[in-house]
Structures are given as C-alpha cells and as structure tokens.
Design a protein around this motif. Structure first.
Motif, PDB file in Angstrom:
ATOM      1  N   ALA A  39       4.294 -21.142  -4.748  1.00 45.98           N
ATOM      2  CA  ALA A  39       5.417 -21.362  -6.047  1.00 45.98           C
ATOM      3  C   ALA A  39       6.218 -22.024  -6.443  1.00 45.98           C
ATOM      4  O   ALA A  39       6.093 -23.564  -5.319  1.00 45.98           O
ATOM      5  N   LEU A  40       5.932 -22.744  -7.747  1.00 48.67           N
ATOM      6  CA  LEU A  40       5.791 -23.909  -8.236  1.00 48.67           C
ATOM      7  C   LEU A  40       7.615 -24.069  -8.606  1.00 48.67           C
ATOM      8  O   LEU A  40       8.399 -23.198  -9.052  1.00 48.67           O
ATOM      9  N   GLY A  41       8.672 -25.440  -8.924  1.00 52.56           N
ATOM     10  CA  GLY A  41       9.146 -25.100  -9.180  1.00 52.56           C
ATOM     11  C   GLY A  41       9.183 -24.931 -10.793  1.00 52.56           C
ATOM     12  O   GLY A  41       8.460 -25.323 -11.531  1.00 52.56           O
ATOM     13  N   GLY A  42      10.405 -24.881 -12.011  1.00 54.95           N
ATOM     14  CA  GLY A  42      10.066 -24.439 -13.193  1.00 54.95           C
ATOM     15  C   GLY A  42       9.348 -25.574 -13.676  1.00 54.95           C
ATOM     16  O   GLY A  42       9.358 -24.965 -15.240  1.00 54.95           O
ATOM     17  N   GLY A  43       9.910 -26.655 -14.004  1.00 50.61           N
ATOM     18  CA  GLY A  43       9.537 -27.689 -14.509  1.00 50.61           C
ATOM     19  C   GLY A  43       8.019 -28.124 -14.217  1.00 50.61           C
ATOM     20  O   GLY A  43       7.198 -29.347 -14.773  1.00 50.61           O
ATOM     21  N   ALA A  44       7.570 -28.299 -13.349  1.00 52.27           N
ATOM     22  CA  ALA A  44       6.250 -28.574 -11.993  1.00 52.27           C
ATOM     23  C   ALA A  44       5.127 -28.567 -13.911  1.00 52.27           C
ATOM     24  O   ALA A  44       3.830 -29.727 -13.907  1.00 52.27           O
ATOM     25  N   VAL A  45       5.282 -27.521 -14.477  1.00 49.72           N
ATOM     26  CA  VAL A  45       4.204 -27.298 -15.459  1.00 49.72           C
ATOM     27  C   VAL A  45       4.154 -28.067 -17.157  1.00 49.72           C
ATOM     28  O   VAL A  45       3.822 -27.925 -17.309  1.00 49.72           O
ATOM     29  N   LEU A  46       5.531 -29.340 -16.262  1.00 53.30           N
ATOM     30  CA  LEU A  46       5.451 -30.157 -17.906  1.00 53.30           C
ATOM     31  C   LEU A  46       4.650 -31.075 -18.090  1.00 53.30           C
ATOM     32  O   LEU A  46       3.925 -31.731 -18.907  1.00 53.30           O
ATOM     33  N   ASP A  47       4.038 -31.240 -16.462  1.00 51.49           N
ATOM     34  CA  ASP A  47       3.384 -32.104 -16.388  1.00 51.49           C
ATOM     35  C   ASP A  47       1.343 -32.540 -16.636  1.00 51.49           C
ATOM     36  O   ASP A  47       1.500 -30.902 -15.956  1.00 51.49           O
ATOM     37  N   ALA A  48       1.017 -33.161 -17.250  1.00 51.28           N
ATOM     38  CA  ALA A  48      -0.714 -32.641 -17.717  1.00 51.28           C
ATOM     39  C   ALA A  48      -1.004 -32.775 -16.756  1.00 51.28           C
ATOM     40  O   ALA A  48      -2.035 -31.786 -16.386  1.00 51.28           O
ATOM     41  N   THR A  49      -1.135 -33.110 -15.629  1.00 51.89           N
ATOM     42  CA  THR A  49      -2.001 -33.309 -14.489  1.00 51.89           C
ATOM     43  C   THR A  49      -1.570 -32.154 -13.847  1.00 51.89           C
ATOM     44  O   THR A  49      -2.599 -31.277 -13.494  1.00 51.89           O
ATOM     45  N   THR A  50      -0.439 -31.730 -14.039  1.00 52.71           N
ATOM     46  CA  THR A  50      -0.082 -30.490 -12.968  1.00 52.71           C
ATOM     47  C   THR A  50      -0.780 -29.321 -14.065  1.00 52.71           C
ATOM     48  O   THR A  50      -1.422 -28.534 -12.608  1.00 52.71           O
ATOM     49  N   ARG A  51      -0.633 -29.223 -15.400  1.00 55.34           N
ATOM     50  CA  ARG A  51      -1.037 -27.856 -16.282  1.00 55.34           C
ATOM     51  C   ARG A  51      -2.403 -28.040 -15.855  1.00 55.34           C
ATOM     52  O   ARG A  51      -2.644 -26.480 -15.336  1.00 55.34           O
ATOM     53  N   ALA A  52      -4.208 -29.042 -15.914  1.00 57.76           N
ATOM     54  CA  ALA A  52      -4.615 -29.445 -15.366  1.00 57.76           C
ATOM     55  C   ALA A  52      -5.201 -28.598 -13.752  1.00 57.76           C
ATOM     56  O   ALA A  52      -6.149 -28.142 -13.887  1.00 57.76           O
ATOM     57  N   ALA A  53      -4.327 -28.978 -13.167  1.00 55.37           N
ATOM     58  CA  ALA A  53      -4.847 -28.844 -11.438  1.00 55.37           C
ATOM     59  C   ALA A  53      -4.525 -27.051 -11.204  1.00 55.37           C
ATOM     60  O   ALA A  53      -5.082 -25.883 -10.970  1.00 55.37           O
ATOM     61  N   LEU A  54      -3.643 -26.417 -12.306  1.00 56.53           N
ATOM     62  CA  LEU A  54      -2.932 -24.928 -12.253  1.00 56.53           C
ATOM     63  C   LEU A  54      -5.162 -24.561 -13.039  1.00 56.53           C
ATOM     64  O   LEU A  54      -4.808 -23.168 -13.272  1.00 56.53           O
ATOM     65  N   ALA A  55      -5.961 -25.300 -14.071  1.00 57.91           N
ATOM     66  CA  ALA A  55      -7.315 -25.097 -14.659  1.00 57.91           C
ATOM     67  C   ALA A  55      -7.430 -23.279 -13.635  1.00 57.91           C
ATOM     68  O   ALA A  55      -8.136 -22.620 -14.481  1.00 57.91           O
ATOM     69  N   GLY A  56      -8.135 -23.631 -12.354  1.00 64.85           N
ATOM     70  CA  GLY A  56      -8.484 -22.880 -12.153  1.00 64.85           C
ATOM     71  C   GLY A  56      -7.546 -21.487 -10.824  1.00 64.85           C
ATOM     72  O   GLY A  56      -8.804 -20.960  -9.837  1.00 64.85           O
ATOM     73  N   CYS A  57      -6.532 -21.594 -10.891  1.00 67.94           N
ATOM     74  CA  CYS A  57      -6.214 -20.687 -10.314  1.00 67.94           C
ATOM     75  C   CYS A  57      -5.459 -19.549 -11.208  1.00 67.94           C
ATOM     76  O   CYS A  57      -5.457 -19.541 -12.446  1.00 67.94           O
ATOM     77  N   THR A  58      -4.985 -18.277 -10.581  1.00 66.41           N
ATOM     78  CA  THR A  58      -4.533 -17.492 -11.293  1.00 66.41           C
ATOM     79  C   THR A  58      -2.726 -18.103 -11.147  1.00 66.41           C
ATOM     80  O   THR A  58      -2.072 -17.575 -10.338  1.00 66.41           O
ATOM     81  N   VAL A  59      -2.347 -17.530 -12.343  1.00 70.73           N
ATOM     82  CA  VAL A  59      -1.344 -18.377 -12.872  1.00 70.73           C
ATOM     83  C   VAL A  59      -0.072 -16.785 -13.067  1.00 70.73           C
ATOM     84  O   VAL A  59      -0.273 -16.362 -13.757  1.00 70.73           O
ATOM     85  N   VAL A  60       0.952 -16.559 -12.121  1.00 71.23           N
ATOM     86  CA  VAL A  60       1.858 -16.076 -12.579  1.00 71.23           C
ATOM     87  C   VAL A  60       3.300 -16.300 -12.573  1.00 71.23           C
ATOM     88  O   VAL A  60       3.451 -17.104 -12.514  1.00 71.23           O
ATOM     89  N   LEU A  61       2.937 -15.504 -14.223  1.00 78.68           N
ATOM     90  CA  LEU A  61       4.786 -16.229 -14.916  1.00 78.68           C
ATOM     91  C   LEU A  61       5.379 -15.330 -14.107  1.00 78.68           C
ATOM     92  O   LEU A  61       5.421 -13.561 -15.042  1.00 78.68           O
ATOM     93  N   LEU A  62       6.688 -15.739 -13.733  1.00 78.04           N
ATOM     94  CA  LEU A  62       7.826 -14.422 -13.640  1.00 78.04           C
ATOM     95  C   LEU A  62       9.003 -14.616 -14.174  1.00 78.04           C
ATOM     96  O   LEU A  62       9.258 -16.068 -15.035  1.00 78.04           O
ATOM     97  N   THR A  63       9.302 -13.465 -15.415  1.00 79.50           N
ATOM     98  CA  THR A  63      10.569 -13.844 -16.301  1.00 79.50           C
ATOM     99  C   THR A  63      12.107 -12.875 -15.813  1.00 79.50           C
ATOM    100  O   THR A  63      11.487 -12.206 -15.694  1.00 79.50           O
ATOM    101  N   VAL A  64      12.835 -13.482 -15.750  1.00 81.32           N
ATOM    102  CA  VAL A  64      13.869 -12.816 -16.128  1.00 81.32           C
ATOM    103  C   VAL A  64      14.723 -12.571 -17.169  1.00 81.32           C
ATOM    104  O   VAL A  64      14.675 -13.296 -18.303  1.00 81.32           O
ATOM    105  N   SER A  65      15.535 -11.273 -17.443  1.00 88.32           N
ATOM    106  CA  SER A  65      16.359 -11.616 -18.975  1.00 88.32           C
ATOM    107  C   SER A  65      17.377 -12.334 -18.491  1.00 88.32           C
ATOM    108  O   SER A  65      17.893 -12.920 -17.182  1.00 88.32           O
TER     109      SER A  65
END
Length: 156
Positions: free
Chosen positions: A65-91
């Motif tokens: 589980a990543l903190g909500g702002g983690a994906v703002l970092d380009a290196t982190t986004r690149a690290a996620l490339a080989g992962c199944t990414v689940v986005l949890l949304t909430v109203s």
C-alpha cells in the motif's frame, strides 16, 4: 487519502497468502511519524524517503500500500510498471468521515484539501491503474474478498 488502502490491502494480502506492507507505516517506523517528518524536514525530504521505501518494498513483492502522493514521483511510477496497480477510489461523502483523524499533514483544511488533492492526482492515478475499485459504500471485507478473487485472475 481515506480510500482504505491499508484496510483493503491487509485483507487482500491475507486472501492471497501474501505479505502486506504499508509504506507509510514503514516510513513512520524507520524515520518518524509522517506529520513530524513534514514539520521537521519538509515535504521534499519526506518524498525522497518515501521513494526509497516504496522501491525497496515493491522489490520484495506481496501487497504494498503506497501513500497517496507516492505516485507523483517519476521513479516510483517507473517502479510500478511491472506491478498490478489497484486504485481505490472513494466518494467525497464517504471520505468525510474517514479523514478527520488529524494524521494527514496535507489536509490542512479538511475536505477542501482532499478535493483539491484528489483532483490534482486523479490523472496520474488513472494512468497507472490496472484495476479500479470504489470503497465508498460496501464493507472493506467484501471489497477485499472480491478484489483478491479478481487479482488471482489478473496476476495469479
């Protein structure tokens, strides 16, 4: 923020027989509570720590589980490339009851901050997500069981 990353993630990991880690908890345990890091070292220093922790934990596998702002970092986004990414949304209505704990340093004016941050991050989240699940109105146990079943099909 407030979508249930830790609650759902922990349950999904249990269903899948995998390890679970919340990167925010790791950061707090290894460095200091996140609000304290923001005050003492600033957001930029926190994000650098977060990037390193996320990369390390993704490399070990399991449900992360990543903190909500983690994906703002380009290196982190690149690290996620080989992962199944689940986005949890909430109203907005559901999150209002979840974010009043005072532990979120970016929510300086409560729901208004959440709205602004959610709108800013939504395009990044959407671009990364392989699976999207809304956590607004159903029990976390139900959401986690359904998500675990879906993930077994997507990434056995």
């Amino acid at each position: 923020m407030g979508a249930g990353k830790t609650s759902v993630g922990r349950r999904v990991a249990k269903h899948l027989g995998r390890r679970f880690v919340d990167t925010d908890a790791v950061i707090a345990a290894e460095h200091a509570p996140i609000p304290q890091l923001f005050v003492e070292r600033g957001e930029a220093a926190f994000r650098a720590i977060e990037r390193d922790v996320v990369q390390r934990e993704l490399a070990t596998g399991g449900v992360v589980a990543l903190g909500g702002g983690a994906v703002l970092d380009a290196t982190t986004r690149a690290a996620l490339a080989g992962c199944t990414v689940v986005l949890l949304t909430v109203s907005e209505q559901a999150v209002a009851a979840r974010i009043g704990d005072g532990r979120r340093p970016l929510l300086t004016d409560g729901l208004e901050s959440w709205r602004r941050i959610a709108a800013e991050r939504e395009p990044v989240y959407a671009a990364l997500a392989d699976v999207v699940v809304d956590t607004s109105r159903r029990p976390m146990t139900t959401i986690a069981a359904e998500l675990a079943a879906q993930l077994q099909e997507v990434a056995p």
